[in-house]
Design a protein around this motif. Structure first.
Motif, short mmCIF file in Angstrom:
data_model
loop_
_atom_site.label_atom_id
_atom_site.label_comp_id
_atom_site.label_asym_id
_atom_site.label_seq_id
_atom_site.Cartn_x
_atom_site.Cartn_y
_atom_site.Cartn_z
N THR A 89 0.53 55.78 61.18
CA THR A 89 0.78 56.73 62.30
C THR A 89 0.71 58.36 61.79
O THR A 89 0.37 59.39 62.42
N GLY A 90 0.96 58.54 60.57
CA GLY A 90 0.95 59.73 59.86
C GLY A 90 -0.53 60.25 59.97
O GLY A 90 -0.91 61.51 60.29
N ALA A 91 -1.39 59.51 59.44
CA ALA A 91 -2.76 59.85 59.27
C ALA A 91 -3.49 60.17 60.65
O ALA A 91 -4.15 61.01 61.02
N LEU A 92 -3.12 59.16 61.68
CA LEU A 92 -3.43 59.50 62.95
C LEU A 92 -3.39 60.83 63.69
O LEU A 92 -3.85 61.66 64.25
N LEU A 93 -1.88 60.89 63.39
CA LEU A 93 -1.34 62.24 64.20
C LEU A 93 -1.86 63.61 63.27
O LEU A 93 -2.10 64.56 64.03
#
Ligand SMILES: [Mn+2]
Length: 332
Positions: free
Chosen positions: A209-213
């Motif tokens: 999630t962090g990488a996508l955001l």
């Protein structure tokens, strides 16, 4: 205008249930909470009547749903053989959407709440006013005469919680909350269900999630958020491809974001595109251009083609759908 149900359909389906013994239940490929919940709620209700039931899906349930009763009994297959007296198909515009082959020969009971259903069943029950297919299944099993089983209620709860975006989308009605009231009366703890769905992700999913955001970009003056998943992100986070469930909704938590477009390259070379929107912005119409479907505020499609060309064409459609973004700030 939303298409309401044929009022005679539930009685017709209950008559078919009474007259038949062996049931096959399926739903769409890459199942979500509503497909899993609708299938298993019906499966438990049919088993309580002494019926034989098999649930077969093309793809496994998202990991967060493994703790729900009966999920471990879902068979994963690309093709079904065997004799069944009826086939229930949940949430599919046509049989192809199941991703499961050989279903044409069965007596199909088609239950769906998405616009664009192709009425392919021997019995078709379509109700676009239902917030979740699980609402329809609740009405169906509520009329079967046996007390509402807690496992059935748990799955109805899963279906409604996820298809309303945890009580967030514009599809909710008084009926949604009346069904939830009945569900809680059976002893289901809605906080426990929500905890399993939303607070039980892996650390890998959190990192993904962090990488996508972090990689998210914006278009149209910040009104469109664009997410892109690649293999490198999956590897680095140690998560599975179906761990992306729900992430597409996160950018909508920013006030200025009205639409989210999520591009996910698939193992077979195609690209899965998920769309989310606020208010009156209709992303189902965009998905329909590419042979996909869904709802006004939540839709998706899978296509072949060059990602850069696809990205530019999709963002073009979304930008045109954004014509009056100020109206999407709903007042309660
Ligand atoms: Mn649904």
């Amino acid at each position: 205008m939303r298409a309401a149900a044929d009022p005679a359909a539930p009685d017709r389906i209950r008559a078919e249930i009474a007259a038949r013994q062996r049931f096959l239940i399926t739903s769409h490929a890459q199942p979500d909470g509503d497909s899993i919940g609708s299938q298993l709620a019906l499966a438990f209700a049919l088993q309580a009547l002494g019926k034989t039931v098999r649930v077969v899906n093309r793809d496994p349930a998202p990991p967060a749903y493994f703790a729900f009763p009966g999920v471990d009994g879902i068979e994963i297959a690309e093709r079904v053989e065997g004799d069944f007296d009826a086939l229930f198909v949940m949430e599919c515009p046509n049989l192809a959407r199941t991703g499961v082959a050989n279903l044409e020969r069965y007596f199909a009971i088609n239950i769906d709440h998405h616009a664009g259903n192709e009425q392919y069943g021997a019995v078709n029950w379509f109700d676009e006013t239902a917030a979740a297919c699980g609402e329809m299944v609740f009405d169906l099993v509520d009329g079967l005469g046996s007390p509402l089983d807690r496992r059935v209620a748990t799955h109805i709860s899963l279906a409604i919680l996820t298809d309303t975006g945890s009580f967030h989308h514009s599809n909710m009605t008084a009926r949604t909350f009346e069904i939830c009231r009945r569900v809680v009366e059976t002893g289901v703890d809605p906080a426990a269900v929500a905890g399993l769905v939303y607070d039980s992700a892996s650390v890998g999913k959190l990192k993904l999630t962090g990488a996508l955001l972090h990689a998210m970009t914006f278009e149209a003056g910040g009104h469109i958020a664009v997410l892109y998943l690649d293999d490198e992100m999956l590897r680095a986070s140690g998560s599975a491809p179906n761990d992306t469930e729900g992430i597409v909704n996160l950018p909508l938590s920013a006030r200025e974001v009205h639409v989210v477009v999520f591009f996910k390259p698939q193992a077979d070379g195609r690209v899965r595109v998920s769309l989310r929107s606020k208010g009156d912005i209709d992303v189902r119409a965009i998905a329909a251009r590419y042979g996909g479907g869904g709802h006004k505020n939540a839709s998706g499609f899978t296509v072949e083609g060059d990602l850069a060309i696809l990205r530019s064409a999709v963002l073009d459609h979304v930008t045109r759908a954004l014509h009056r973004p100020d109206e999407t700030r709903a007042t309660p």
